[in-house]
Write an enzyme that holds these catalytic residues in place. Structure first.
Site, PDB file in Angstrom:
ATOM      1  N   MET A   1       8.914  -3.005  11.590  1.00 25.66           N
ATOM      2  CA  MET A   1       8.718  -1.896  10.649  1.00 25.66           C
ATOM      3  C   MET A   1       7.298  -1.907  10.105  1.00 25.66           C
ATOM      4  O   MET A   1       6.747  -2.972   9.804  1.00 25.66           O
ATOM      5  CB  MET A   1       9.708  -2.000   9.504  1.00 25.66           C
ATOM      6  CG  MET A   1      11.094  -1.673   9.966  1.00 25.66           C
ATOM      7  SD  MET A   1      12.215  -1.511   8.581  1.00 25.66           S
ATOM      8  CE  MET A   1      13.745  -1.357   9.483  1.00 25.66           C
ATOM      9  N   SER A   2       6.724  -0.722  10.001  1.00 22.99           N
ATOM     10  CA  SER A   2       5.354  -0.594   9.517  1.00 22.99           C
ATOM     11  C   SER A   2       5.157   0.815   8.984  1.00 22.99           C
ATOM     12  O   SER A   2       5.710   1.776   9.551  1.00 22.99           O
ATOM     13  CB  SER A   2       4.370  -0.827  10.672  1.00 22.99           C
ATOM     14  OG  SER A   2       3.092  -0.350  10.322  1.00 22.99           O
TER      15      SER A   2
ATOM     16  N   GLU B   1      12.109  -0.333   4.775  1.00 24.52           N
ATOM     17  CA  GLU B   1      13.069  -1.419   4.510  1.00 24.52           C
ATOM     18  C   GLU B   1      12.420  -2.805   4.499  1.00 24.52           C
ATOM     19  O   GLU B   1      12.933  -3.721   3.867  1.00 24.52           O
ATOM     20  CB  GLU B   1      14.181  -1.401   5.559  1.00 24.52           C
ATOM     21  CG  GLU B   1      15.254  -0.385   5.257  1.00 24.52           C
ATOM     22  CD  GLU B   1      16.266  -0.320   6.393  1.00 24.52           C
ATOM     23  OE1 GLU B   1      16.738  -1.378   6.831  1.00 24.52           O
ATOM     24  OE2 GLU B   1      16.539   0.793   6.862  1.00 24.52           O
TER      25      GLU B   1
ATOM     26  N   MET C   1       0.850  -1.196   0.000  1.00 18.49           N
ATOM     27  CA  MET C   1       0.000   0.000   0.000  1.00 18.49           C
ATOM     28  C   MET C   1       0.886   1.247   0.000  1.00 18.49           C
ATOM     29  O   MET C   1       0.447   2.335   0.380  1.00 18.49           O
ATOM     30  CB  MET C   1      -0.934  -0.021   1.208  1.00 18.49           C
ATOM     31  CG  MET C   1      -1.897  -1.209   1.157  1.00 18.49           C
ATOM     32  SD  MET C   1      -3.447  -0.958   2.027  1.00 18.49           S
ATOM     33  CE  MET C   1      -2.868  -0.674   3.683  1.00 18.49           C
ATOM     34  N   GLY C   2       2.145   1.101  -0.412  1.00 17.17           N
ATOM     35  CA  GLY C   2       3.048   2.245  -0.482  1.00 17.17           C
ATOM     36  C   GLY C   2       3.583   2.631   0.882  1.00 17.17           C
ATOM     37  O   GLY C   2       3.595   1.824   1.809  1.00 17.17           O
TER      38      GLY C   2
ATOM     39  N   ASP D   1       2.325  -9.361   8.838  1.00 15.50           N
ATOM     40  CA  ASP D   1       0.887  -9.636   8.712  1.00 15.50           C
ATOM     41  C   ASP D   1       0.728 -11.140   8.529  1.00 15.50           C
ATOM     42  O   ASP D   1       0.341 -11.616   7.458  1.00 15.50           O
ATOM     43  CB  ASP D   1       0.331  -8.870   7.508  1.00 15.50           C
ATOM     44  CG  ASP D   1       0.425  -7.369   7.702  1.00 15.50           C
ATOM     45  OD1 ASP D   1      -0.256  -6.844   8.577  1.00 15.50           O
ATOM     46  OD2 ASP D   1       1.224  -6.729   6.991  1.00 15.50           O
TER      47      ASP D   1
ATOM     48  N   HIS E   1       9.581  -3.585   3.134  1.00 16.71           N
ATOM     49  CA  HIS E   1       9.136  -3.825   1.753  1.00 16.71           C
ATOM     50  C   HIS E   1      10.334  -4.147   0.856  1.00 16.71           C
ATOM     51  O   HIS E   1      10.275  -5.018  -0.009  1.00 16.71           O
ATOM     52  CB  HIS E   1       8.438  -2.582   1.187  1.00 16.71           C
ATOM     53  CG  HIS E   1       7.164  -2.212   1.887  1.00 16.71           C
ATOM     54  ND1 HIS E   1       7.031  -1.065   2.634  1.00 16.71           N
ATOM     55  CD2 HIS E   1       5.966  -2.834   1.958  1.00 16.71           C
ATOM     56  CE1 HIS E   1       5.804  -0.983   3.110  1.00 16.71           C
ATOM     57  NE2 HIS E   1       5.128  -2.052   2.724  1.00 16.71           N
TER      58      HIS E   1
ATOM     59  N   ARG F   1       2.613   2.403   9.374  1.00 10.80           N
ATOM     60  CA  ARG F   1       1.839   3.123  10.392  1.00 10.80           C
ATOM     61  C   ARG F   1       2.712   3.639  11.534  1.00 10.80           C
ATOM     62  O   ARG F   1       2.236   4.423  12.348  1.00 10.80           O
ATOM     63  CB  ARG F   1       0.720   2.231  10.934  1.00 10.80           C
ATOM     64  CG  ARG F   1      -0.399   2.028   9.913  1.00 10.80           C
ATOM     65  CD  ARG F   1      -1.587   1.280  10.501  1.00 10.80           C
ATOM     66  NE  ARG F   1      -2.752   1.354   9.639  1.00 10.80           N
ATOM     67  CZ  ARG F   1      -3.152   0.387   8.815  1.00 10.80           C
ATOM     68  NH1 ARG F   1      -2.473  -0.739   8.720  1.00 10.80           N
ATOM     69  NH2 ARG F   1      -4.236   0.531   8.076  1.00 10.80           N
TER      70      ARG F   1
HETATM   71  O1  PAF Z   1      -0.218  -5.853   3.511  1.00 10.79           O
HETATM   72  C1  PAF Z   1      -0.618  -4.908   2.801  1.00 10.79           C
HETATM   73  O2  PAF Z   1       0.050  -3.881   2.625  1.00 10.79           O
HETATM   74  C2  PAF Z   1      -1.978  -5.005   2.138  1.00 10.79           C
HETATM   75  O3  PAF Z   1      -2.889  -5.681   2.948  1.00 10.79           O
HETATM   76  C3  PAF Z   1      -1.930  -5.636   0.732  1.00 10.79           C
HETATM   77  C4  PAF Z   1      -1.469  -7.081   0.793  1.00 10.79           C
HETATM   78  C5  PAF Z   1      -0.990  -4.831  -0.152  1.00 10.79           C
HETATM   79  C6  PAF Z   1      -3.320  -5.619   0.093  1.00 10.79           C
HETATM   80  O4  PAF Z   1      -3.806  -4.312  -0.019  1.00 10.79           O
END
Ligand code: PAF
EC number: 6.3.2.1
Length: 288
Positions: free
Chosen positions: A186-187, A37, A32-33, A152, A39, A189
């Site tokens: 890391m998040s 790190e 979700m952008g 997650d 990601h 949020r």
């Molecule tokens: O984990 C996330 O960032 C979101 O739930 C995902 C998998 C990109 C779906 O929108």
């Protein structure tokens, strides 16, 4: 910039078809952008499997509840593009809401059992919306691999379930949680936290580490969880949505002494941020 950004499903498909025609393997990292790190570690893991890496950036409205942070969620596409370019990612797919949910869109997905608990109980409808968008992304990009972070963990289990159930031809790969030096997972949020909350936030990983350590050595889990809840509450988290230990495979609640691979999960609110974290518990006497 070597990174190409496309905004439509048609352009995404055209690019992937060319790669497929050349016999290249393709990996997708859905995000979700507001990239960090964690990601980037997924894109690196993707690179160990695939010749071409796509990162999707889409803040999916259908996985947010009416009182959640959809409007406030950070949208930082130009910065994300620079990060992806530096990481050597070939393609960024950044569709609009209208591209993903055109007028007349009416299809929903629901996964039983795995979504009734943990974040599913605290965020009704969240996993239906997540499954809806991930299914669409997988069918749009048709990658060989798709990568998701273990932060997650429940999401990862739900995705594995519906990919199997719906025979979607993709290998799902989970990437380990990436932590700050002080242990905070890391998040995107985390940027909601004030400097003071940022310090307090480390309580979660400290409590999880201590529970993991003692549960893996054979302590009964109920008193550990009770102490953990008290520590999290007295640090200033409120509410605590859950602090639970569950089977690492089927997410069933565990009791007493851990005798098989498990996971401790927490979700709790600190100011504007709802933080989640989890850790693996491997019993000391197990070969797992
Ligand atoms: O984990 C996330 O960032 C979101 O739930 C995902 C998998 C990109 C779906 O929108």
């Amino acid at each position: 910039m070597n990174l190409t950004t496309v905004h439509t499903v048609a352009d995404l498909r055209a690019r992937v078809s060319r790669w497929r025609a050349e016999g290249l393997k393709v990996a997708l990292v859905p995000t979700m952008g507001a990239l960090h790190e964690g990601h980037i570690s997924l894109t690196k893991l993707a690179r160990t499997q695939a010749d071409r890496v796509i990162v999707s950036v889409f803040v999916n409205p259908t996985q947010f509840g009416p009182t959640e942070d959809f409007a406030a969620y950070p949208r930082t596409l130009p910065a994300d593009q620079k990060i992806l370019d530096a990481a050597g990612v070939e393609l960024c797919f950044a569709p609009s809401v209208e591209e993903m949910y055109p007028s007349g869109f009416a299809t929903r997905l629901h996964i039983d059992n795995l979504t009734d608990m943990l974040c599913g109980a605290a965020r009704p409808g969240h996993f239906d919306g997540m499954a809806q968008i991930v299914t669409k992304l997988l069918l749009q990009a048709m990658p060989d691999y798709a990568l998701f972070g273990e932060k997650d963990y429940q999401q990862l289990m739900v995705i594995k379930r519906f990919v199997t159930d719906l025979n979607i031809p993709v290998s799902i790969i989970g990437g380990p949680i990436h932590r700050e030096a002080d242990g905070l997972a890391m998040s995107s949020r985390n940027r909601y936290l004030s400097p003071e909350e940022r310090e307090t936030a480390t309580t979660l990983s400290r409590v999880l580490s201590s529970i993991t350590d003692r549960a893996s050595r054979g302590d009964a889990i109920e008193p550990l969880l009770e102490t953990g809840r008290q520590q999290i509450a007295s640090a200033g988290f409120s509410p605590i949505d859950y602090l639970e230990i569950r089977d690492a495979e089927n997410l069933e609640l565990m009791h007493g002494v851990i005798d098989r691979p498990a996971r401790v999960f927490v979700a709790a609110r600190l100011g504007k941020a709802r933080l989640i974290d989890n850790m693996a518990i491997i019993p000391a006497n197990s070969d797992a």
